[in-house]
Write an enzyme that holds these catalytic residues in place. Structure first.
Site, PDB file in Angstrom:
ATOM      1  N   SER A 124       0.873  -1.183   0.000  1.00  0.00           N
ATOM      2  CA  SER A 124       0.000   0.000   0.000  1.00  0.00           C
ATOM      3  C   SER A 124       0.901   1.220   0.000  1.00  0.00           C
ATOM      4  CB  SER A 124      -0.911   0.013   1.234  1.00  0.00           C
ATOM      5  OG  SER A 124      -1.553   1.264   1.367  1.00  0.00           O
ATOM      6  N   GLU A 189       3.958   1.184  -7.856  1.00  0.00           N
ATOM      7  CA  GLU A 189       3.448  -0.105  -8.313  1.00  0.00           C
ATOM      8  C   GLU A 189       4.472  -0.829  -9.174  1.00  0.00           C
ATOM      9  OE1 GLU A 189      -0.747   2.244  -8.158  1.00  0.00           O
ATOM     10  OE2 GLU A 189       0.268   1.878 -10.075  1.00  0.00           O
TER      11      GLU A 189
END
Length: 222
Positions: A124, A189
């Site tokens: 996260s 990411e």
């Protein structure tokens, strides 16, 4: 097309690729520098912990190696992330399965209950994604270890983690382009994918297994 308030920039795909490659290279350099520094600090800290009869078998290892050691020693591995972070971790889950680990993607109907001896690997950027934090709380309360990949070392997720890998990338809502020219957490990411592959590669080489030995675990119901 959405309306634009900024002056459009003419950028070819090749130029975009070069910019993305440069950002990823920069993140990797920072992670390597941090790993080298942390390795020295961890060894010094280990000497102190050992004097207090520490039972942490990852003590003294750099953070990424702590994560790899925790995964290697896990009874089962669970992975979870929201959105694109979750998709990135699914790639790691597949590779760990190829290595022979018992891996489960949280949210799938066949995922069992997590328990002591298991590891929850989560990603996260903000470290505050509600569903991810709740899962980490459940895992920790169940006696499982949490490995967190995040940009926020002081986040609720990091506070729950036994191992926190801090990625020096922009968060999803950092739109000032100071840390990344890319949109909405893309650099984080991308780094999650690279870190997952690096951890897998380290575990694979340490296992002594050949690529041919891993290959039969590839899906054949495609």
């Amino acid at each position: 097309m959405p309306s634009c308030t900024d002056t459009p920039v003419t950028l070819t795909v090749t130029e975009s690729l070069a910019a993305i490659a440069a950002e990823n290279a920069g993140i990797v350099r920072q992670l390597l520098t941090t790993a080298t520094t942390n390795s020295t600090n961890s060894r010094n800290s280990t000497n102190s912990r050992n004097s207090r009869n520490s039972t942490d078998d990852t003590a003294g290892l750099p953070t990424l190696d702590q994560a790899a050691a925790a995964l290697r020693g896990a009874r089962r591995v669970f992975v979870l992330g929201a959105g694109r972070s979750g998709l990135a971790l699914r790639m790691t889950a597949m590779r760990l399965m190829h290595l022979g680990l018992d891996v489960h993607v949280v949210g799938e109907v066949t995922t069992p209950a997590i328990a002591a001896g298991d590891v929850l690997l989560v990603a996260s950027g903000s470290g505050a994604t509600a569903a991810v934090v709740r899962a980490a709380e459940t895992a920790a309360a169940s006696g499982a270890r949490v490995i967190a990949i995040t940009t926020a070392p002081d986040s609720p997720l990091a506070a729950l983690a036994a191992v926190t890998v801090v990625v020096p990338a922009a968060q999803k809502q950092d739109h000032d382009e100071l840390r990344s020219l890319q949109y909405s957490g893309a650099l984080f990411e991308q780094t999650v994918v690279v870190l997952g592959d690096a951890i897998f590669h380290s575990l694979w080489k340490a296992s002594g297994a050949t690529a041919d030995e891993l290959w039969p675990r590839h899906a054949n119901l495609e």
